[in-house]
Write a protein that holds these residues in place. Sequence first.
Motif, PDB file in Angstrom:
ATOM      1  N   LYS A 223       0.845  -1.183   0.000  1.00 43.72           N
ATOM      2  CA  LYS A 223       0.000   0.000   0.000  1.00 43.72           C
ATOM      3  C   LYS A 223       0.885   1.239   0.000  1.00 43.72           C
ATOM      4  O   LYS A 223       1.812   1.371   0.809  1.00 43.72           O
ATOM      5  CB  LYS A 223      -0.903  -0.001   1.233  1.00 43.72           C
ATOM      6  CG  LYS A 223      -1.900   1.156   1.249  1.00 43.72           C
ATOM      7  CD  LYS A 223      -2.805   1.068   2.473  1.00 43.72           C
ATOM      8  CE  LYS A 223      -3.788   2.232   2.493  1.00 43.72           C
ATOM      9  NZ  LYS A 223      -4.681   2.152   3.689  1.00 43.72           N
ATOM     10  N   GLY A 224       0.623   2.151  -0.913  1.00 44.58           N
ATOM     11  CA  GLY A 224       1.430   3.355  -1.032  1.00 44.58           C
ATOM     12  C   GLY A 224       1.132   4.373   0.052  1.00 44.58           C
ATOM     13  O   GLY A 224       0.047   4.389   0.637  1.00 44.58           O
ATOM     14  N   ASN A 225       2.119   5.216   0.304  1.00 44.31           N
ATOM     15  CA  ASN A 225       1.994   6.294   1.277  1.00 44.31           C
ATOM     16  C   ASN A 225       2.231   7.615   0.547  1.00 44.31           C
ATOM     17  O   ASN A 225       3.261   7.807  -0.093  1.00 44.31           O
ATOM     18  CB  ASN A 225       3.008   6.110   2.413  1.00 44.31           C
ATOM     19  CG  ASN A 225       2.794   7.105   3.536  1.00 44.31           C
ATOM     20  OD1 ASN A 225       2.742   8.306   3.330  1.00 44.31           O
ATOM     21  ND2 ASN A 225       2.661   6.579   4.745  1.00 44.31           N
ATOM     22  N   LYS A 226       1.272   8.541   0.641  1.00 42.67           N
ATOM     23  CA  LYS A 226       1.369   9.800  -0.098  1.00 42.67           C
ATOM     24  C   LYS A 226       2.552  10.633   0.373  1.00 42.67           C
ATOM     25  O   LYS A 226       3.242  11.265  -0.443  1.00 42.67           O
ATOM     26  CB  LYS A 226       0.069  10.585   0.056  1.00 42.67           C
ATOM     27  CG  LYS A 226      -1.144   9.916  -0.586  1.00 42.67           C
ATOM     28  CD  LYS A 226      -2.375  10.764  -0.418  1.00 42.67           C
ATOM     29  CE  LYS A 226      -3.590  10.092  -1.057  1.00 42.67           C
ATOM     30  NZ  LYS A 226      -4.824  10.900  -0.890  1.00 42.67           N
ATOM     31  N   GLU A 227       2.797  10.651   1.674  1.00 43.24           N
ATOM     32  CA  GLU A 227       3.911  11.453   2.184  1.00 43.24           C
ATOM     33  C   GLU A 227       5.253  10.913   1.693  1.00 43.24           C
ATOM     34  O   GLU A 227       6.143  11.679   1.319  1.00 43.24           O
ATOM     35  CB  GLU A 227       3.870  11.468   3.714  1.00 43.24           C
ATOM     36  CG  GLU A 227       2.655  12.198   4.280  1.00 43.24           C
ATOM     37  CD  GLU A 227       2.698  12.253   5.792  1.00 43.24           C
ATOM     38  OE1 GLU A 227       3.677  11.728   6.373  1.00 43.24           O
ATOM     39  OE2 GLU A 227       1.762  12.824   6.389  1.00 43.24           O
ATOM     40  N   GLY A 229       5.673   9.249  -1.068  1.00 45.49           N
ATOM     41  CA  GLY A 229       5.741   9.559  -2.488  1.00 45.49           C
ATOM     42  C   GLY A 229       6.181  10.987  -2.749  1.00 45.49           C
ATOM     43  O   GLY A 229       7.006  11.246  -3.644  1.00 45.49           O
ATOM     44  N   ARG A 230       5.646  11.934  -1.985  1.00 47.53           N
ATOM     45  CA  ARG A 230       6.050  13.336  -2.148  1.00 47.53           C
ATOM     46  C   ARG A 230       7.523  13.517  -1.795  1.00 47.53           C
ATOM     47  O   ARG A 230       8.244  14.267  -2.469  1.00 47.53           O
ATOM     48  CB  ARG A 230       5.183  14.234  -1.270  1.00 47.53           C
ATOM     49  CG  ARG A 230       3.706  14.280  -1.665  1.00 47.53           C
ATOM     50  CD  ARG A 230       2.991  15.396  -0.946  1.00 47.53           C
ATOM     51  NE  ARG A 230       1.554  15.343  -1.157  1.00 47.53           N
ATOM     52  CZ  ARG A 230       0.689  14.796  -0.320  1.00 47.53           C
ATOM     53  NH1 ARG A 230       1.142  14.228   0.800  1.00 47.53           N
ATOM     54  NH2 ARG A 230      -0.599  14.792  -0.574  1.00 47.53           N
ATOM     55  N   TYR A 231       7.959  12.833  -0.740  1.00 45.78           N
ATOM     56  CA  TYR A 231       9.358  12.956  -0.334  1.00 45.78           C
ATOM     57  C   TYR A 231      10.288  12.411  -1.418  1.00 45.78           C
ATOM     58  O   TYR A 231      11.320  13.025  -1.740  1.00 45.78           O
ATOM     59  CB  TYR A 231       9.580  12.210   0.977  1.00 45.78           C
ATOM     60  CG  TYR A 231      10.982  12.313   1.509  1.00 45.78           C
ATOM     61  CD1 TYR A 231      11.419  13.441   2.193  1.00 45.78           C
ATOM     62  CD2 TYR A 231      11.894  11.268   1.328  1.00 45.78           C
ATOM     63  CE1 TYR A 231      12.702  13.541   2.675  1.00 45.78           C
ATOM     64  CE2 TYR A 231      13.187  11.360   1.808  1.00 45.78           C
ATOM     65  CZ  TYR A 231      13.588  12.497   2.483  1.00 45.78           C
ATOM     66  OH  TYR A 231      14.863  12.595   2.953  1.00 45.78           O
TER      67      TYR A 231
END
Length: 269
Positions: A223-227, A229-231
């Motif tokens: 499961k992906g994590n948005k934070e 991904g942004r980092y």
Amino acid sequence: MPALSTSALHIPGTLPANVAKVHPLVLFNICDSYIRRNEGSDRVIGTLLGSYGEDGAVVVKNSYAVPHNESQGQVAVDIDFHRTMFELHHRANPKEVIVGWYSTGRGVDQSDALIQDFYARDVAHPVHLTLDTLMTGDEMTVEAYVSTSLSLGDKPMATHFHQIQVDLRMMDADRVGIELLKEQKSEHLPSDMDGLQQSISKLQGMIDETLEYVEGVCDGKMKGNKEVGRYLMDTIASVPRLGPESFSKLFNDSVQDVLLVMYLANMTR
């Protein structure tokens, strides 16, 4: 019949400090004093210098070892040496005051109450910091304690130590030094090339772990994590896009600059 007098056991409800913020210099000083200890000494003690922050925090910035002797539950501390060293440190750093003391080992010893009472003459609520230099379980454990006095009426009965949180204030370069101290089998300091090789190996491991995470998210296995991904996006965007030829030219120019500086330094000698 005369009335019986009763006295209640008084136990303080609040602690004088809740967190000890320790700078890496303190850990290096403690390890150095332990290595240089007198033959036959099981542990070393010393004075902690620092300041008091907000919200019950004690900031430990510096330290120095204090000669002492322990035998049969008795402790003898070199008071003159302690006073002289504090005066010298206070001249160099007037804002640093005595905030407590340290000892090597883990946990609280029988004689610690006596040393705690000694430092209570200089500071109202001294912090007791311990560093496990024997590395029990391959860990250099750092613990901090504050004490409260248990009294029966007006008569003090015992000293009770309470463990508080330790916050190690380290930069990346400081962590490298601490990791080196943890290596019990290290016989010498690593050279520049050894340090570079270790850094590249760690960087390669981090890249492989990141790549595995990204592939797992893209394949639907994780499961992906948005934070995160942004980092990752910000990190990749900060790296300049250079082709193989441009990167090779930039690298060679940097190497030539370093060689020139080394040549001029040798000529100056």
